[in-house]
Design a protein around this motif. Structure first.
Motif, PDB file in Angstrom:
ATOM      1  N   ALA A  66      34.076  41.758  40.579  1.00 29.74           N
ATOM      2  CA  ALA A  66      34.527  40.397  40.283  1.00 29.74           C
ATOM      3  C   ALA A  66      34.385  39.487  41.496  1.00 29.74           C
ATOM      4  CB  ALA A  66      35.976  40.417  39.811  1.00 29.74           C
ATOM      5  N   SER A  67      34.715  39.996  42.681  1.00 30.37           N
ATOM      6  CA  SER A  67      34.587  39.177  43.889  1.00 30.37           C
ATOM      7  C   SER A  67      33.120  38.841  44.159  1.00 30.37           C
ATOM      8  CB  SER A  67      35.208  39.890  45.089  1.00 30.37           C
ATOM      9  OG  SER A  67      34.474  41.054  45.438  1.00 30.37           O
ATOM     10  N   GLN A  68      32.246  39.811  43.925  1.00 27.95           N
ATOM     11  CA  GLN A  68      30.816  39.563  44.120  1.00 27.95           C
ATOM     12  C   GLN A  68      30.314  38.523  43.137  1.00 27.95           C
ATOM     13  OE1 GLN A  68      28.815  40.708  46.575  1.00 27.95           O
ATOM     14  NE2 GLN A  68      27.296  39.310  45.710  1.00 27.95           N
ATOM     15  N   TYR A  69      30.801  38.580  41.908  1.00 27.32           N
ATOM     16  CA  TYR A  69      30.359  37.607  40.905  1.00 27.32           C
ATOM     17  C   TYR A  69      30.835  36.203  41.265  1.00 27.32           C
ATOM     18  CZ  TYR A  69      29.197  35.572  36.405  1.00 27.32           C
ATOM     19  OH  TYR A  69      28.641  34.781  35.427  1.00 27.32           O
ATOM     20  N   LEU A 129      42.958  40.990  39.883  1.00 26.11           N
ATOM     21  CA  LEU A 129      42.561  39.729  40.504  1.00 26.11           C
ATOM     22  C   LEU A 129      43.078  39.641  41.936  1.00 26.11           C
ATOM     23  CD1 LEU A 129      42.886  37.053  37.670  1.00 26.11           C
ATOM     24  CD2 LEU A 129      40.942  38.465  38.340  1.00 26.11           C
ATOM     25  N   SER A 130      44.256  40.188  42.186  1.00 25.42           N
ATOM     26  CA  SER A 130      44.755  40.248  43.561  1.00 25.42           C
ATOM     27  C   SER A 130      43.828  41.096  44.422  1.00 25.42           C
ATOM     28  CB  SER A 130      46.174  40.812  43.584  1.00 25.42           C
ATOM     29  OG  SER A 130      46.667  40.900  44.900  1.00 25.42           O
ATOM     30  N   GLY A 131      43.382  42.235  43.874  1.00 32.29           N
ATOM     31  CA  GLY A 131      42.440  43.089  44.590  1.00 32.29           C
ATOM     32  C   GLY A 131      41.104  42.423  44.796  1.00 32.29           C
ATOM     33  N   MET A 132      40.733  41.568  43.860  1.00 33.28           N
ATOM     34  CA  MET A 132      39.482  40.825  43.978  1.00 33.28           C
ATOM     35  C   MET A 132      39.491  39.945  45.225  1.00 33.28           C
ATOM     36  SD  MET A 132      38.272  37.945  41.247  1.00 33.28           S
ATOM     37  CE  MET A 132      37.092  36.670  41.675  1.00 33.28           C
ATOM     38  N   ILE A 133      40.592  39.259  45.468  1.00 34.85           N
ATOM     39  CA  ILE A 133      40.695  38.407  46.643  1.00 34.85           C
ATOM     40  C   ILE A 133      40.730  39.261  47.907  1.00 34.85           C
ATOM     41  CG2 ILE A 133      42.041  36.598  47.770  1.00 34.85           C
ATOM     42  CD1 ILE A 133      40.643  35.835  45.110  1.00 34.85           C
ATOM     43  N   GLY A 134      41.352  40.430  47.826  1.00 36.41           N
ATOM     44  CA  GLY A 134      41.340  41.344  48.959  1.00 36.41           C
ATOM     45  C   GLY A 134      39.931  41.766  49.330  1.00 36.41           C
ATOM     46  N   GLN A 135      39.065  41.925  48.331  1.00 35.49           N
ATOM     47  CA  GLN A 135      37.668  42.276  48.601  1.00 35.49           C
ATOM     48  C   GLN A 135      36.943  41.127  49.304  1.00 35.49           C
ATOM     49  OE1 GLN A 135      36.116  45.137  48.077  1.00 35.49           O
ATOM     50  NE2 GLN A 135      37.765  46.201  46.999  1.00 35.49           N
ATOM     51  N   LEU A 136      37.285  39.906  48.950  1.00 33.29           N
ATOM     52  CA  LEU A 136      36.639  38.754  49.570  1.00 33.29           C
ATOM     53  C   LEU A 136      36.926  38.694  51.061  1.00 33.29           C
ATOM     54  CD1 LEU A 136      37.388  35.994  46.899  1.00 33.29           C
ATOM     55  CD2 LEU A 136      35.142  36.915  47.478  1.00 33.29           C
TER      56      LEU A 136
END
Length: 316
Positions: free
Chosen positions: A99-102, A121-128
Motif C-alpha cells: 500500500a505504501s508503494q502504491y 494503514l498505520s503500518g503503511m505509514i511506518g513503511q513510508l
C-alpha cells in the motif's frame, strides 16, 4: 516449415531481440517490407524460435489482478503473493508495504489525500518512514473519527500527521471519536467550523485509502469497541456483512442506515465513488464477502489484497 523459412525467422528475431535493431532497419538490411518483419517476429514467437522470459514477475498474480479488474470494473488491483509460513502480522506488514508503494506511485504535488485508520494503514505509514521524504505539498485529511482510548496508537490523526511529514505536506485533524453517543452530539461536531474544513477536503479528494472490516464475529477490528450491545444486536439482525469507514452494509450492498450511522462521524461511502483513486486495503478469508460486496457497490476503484483473499473473492 522448411529450413530456409526457419532460418529467416531466426535471423530476424536475432537482429531485433539481440542486436536491438529496429524493424525498419531490419527491413532495409534484408530488403523485406516493414510490415513483413512484424509478421515474421510474431511467427518466430508462435513457433517458439523466440521465447520471452520476464524475471521477478508472477504471472499468476497478474491474471488474478486482471480477473478482479474485469469482474468488478475497477481501475487497479495489487495482489501480494501467499506465504503460508508467515504469521497474520507478517502478512499485514507485507500488505502495508504494498500500500505504501502504491501511494508513492500515484501521489502528485498538491493532491488531497484521505485516510481511514487501522493497523494496516498505520503500518503503511511506518513503511513510508523507511524511505527518504518526498516533497509534494499535499493535504492529508481523516476520513473518519478517531478510535477509543485503548486503540489510540492507530488514531487517524497520527496517520495523517506522519503522512504529511513524510510527503512534505499539511494535515488536518479530527477531534472526536468515530461513533458518538447521540445524533445530536454528532451533528454539533460536524457543523463546527473546523469540521467544515475537513468536509471541504472530502469534496475534493484525489486519493482515499480505506480498510474493509469483516463480519461482527471478527475480533481484529480496532474500532468496534465503540459500538454498544444494542448496535451489535441490530447489525446482526440486519445481516451486516462488513464495514468501510465505520459504515456497515449487508451482503446485497445496502448501506445500513439508522441510529448508528446517524451517530457516526465518517465520509459517506457514496462520496468515495467520485474519488479518482479510492483504494481499499484488506486481506483475510473472513473479509472476502465484505470485499466482494463493496467492490460490487462501486465504492472503490482499487483493491490491495493478498493472493488467497483474491481467489476467495473471485470464487464467490
Amino acid at each position: 516449415m522448411n529450413s530456409a523459412r526457419r532460418e529467416l525467422l531466426a535471423k530476424v528475431a536475432y537482429l531485433y531481440y539481440v542486436e536491438n535493431e529496429t524493424q525498419a532497419q531490419i527491413a532495409k538490411d534484408l530488403d523485406i517490407y516493414r510490415t513483413t518483419i512484424s509478421r515474421l517476429l510474431k511467427q518466430a514467437r508462435e513457433q517458439r524460435i523466440v521465447t520471452i522470459e520476464i524475471n521477478d514477475f508472477n504471472a499468476t498474480l497478474f491474471k488474478l489482478e486482471a480477473a478482479l479488474k474485469a469482474r468488478f470494473h475497477i481501475r487497479e488491483a495489487v495482489i501480494i503473493p501467499d506465504n503460508r509460513e508467515e504469521t497474520p502480522q507478517q502478512k499485514d506488514q507485507r500488505l502495508s508495504r504494498a500500500a505504501s508503494q502504491y501511494l508513492k506511485q500515484i501521489i502528485k504535488p498538491h493532491n488531497t489525500v484521505g485516510f481511514a485508520w487501522g493497523s494496516v494503514l498505520s503500518g503503511m505509514i511506518g513503511q513510508l518512514e523507511q524511505s527518504a521524504p518526498i516533497k509534494t505539498d499535499a493535504t492529508f485529511v481523516p476520513l473518519v473519527g478517531g478510535p477509543s482510548p485503548s486503540n489510540s496508537r492507530y488514531h487517524v490523526n497520527g496517520i495523517v500527521y506522519d503522512a504529511a511529514r513524510q510527503f512534505g505536506g499539511h494535515s488536518l485533524f479530527v477531534d472526536a471519536a468515530a461513533v458518538q453517543e447521540s445524533r445530536y452530539v454528532r451533528d454539533g461536531i460536524i457543523s463546527s467550523q473546523y469540521f467544515h474544513d475537513i468536509q471541504d477536503c472530502w469534496q475534493n479528494l484525489d486519493i482515499a485509502f480505506v480498510v474493509i472490516g469483516g463480519p461482527l464475529t471478527n475480533t481484529t477490528s480496532r474500532w468496534r469497541d465503540l459500538l454498544t450491545a444494542a448496535d451489535c444486536q441490530l447489525l446482526r439482525e440486519r445481516h451486516a456483512v462488513g464495514d468501510c469507514c465505520c459504515t456497515f452494509f449487508d451482503r446485497s450492498g445496502k448501506i445500513l442506515k439508522g441510529d448508528l450511522l446517524d451517530r457516526t462521524i465518517a465520509i459517506p461511502l457514496t462520496q468515495l465513488q467520485t474519488v479518482p483513486h479510492s483504494v481499499g486495503v484488506a486481506r483475510s478469508l473472513t473479509k472476502a464477502p465484505a470485499i466482494k460486496t463493496l467492490l460490487g457497490m462501486g465504492i472503490l476503484n482499487t483493491l490491495i489484497t493478498d493472493e488467497e483473499t483474491a481467489k476467495r473473492v473471485l470464487a464467490q
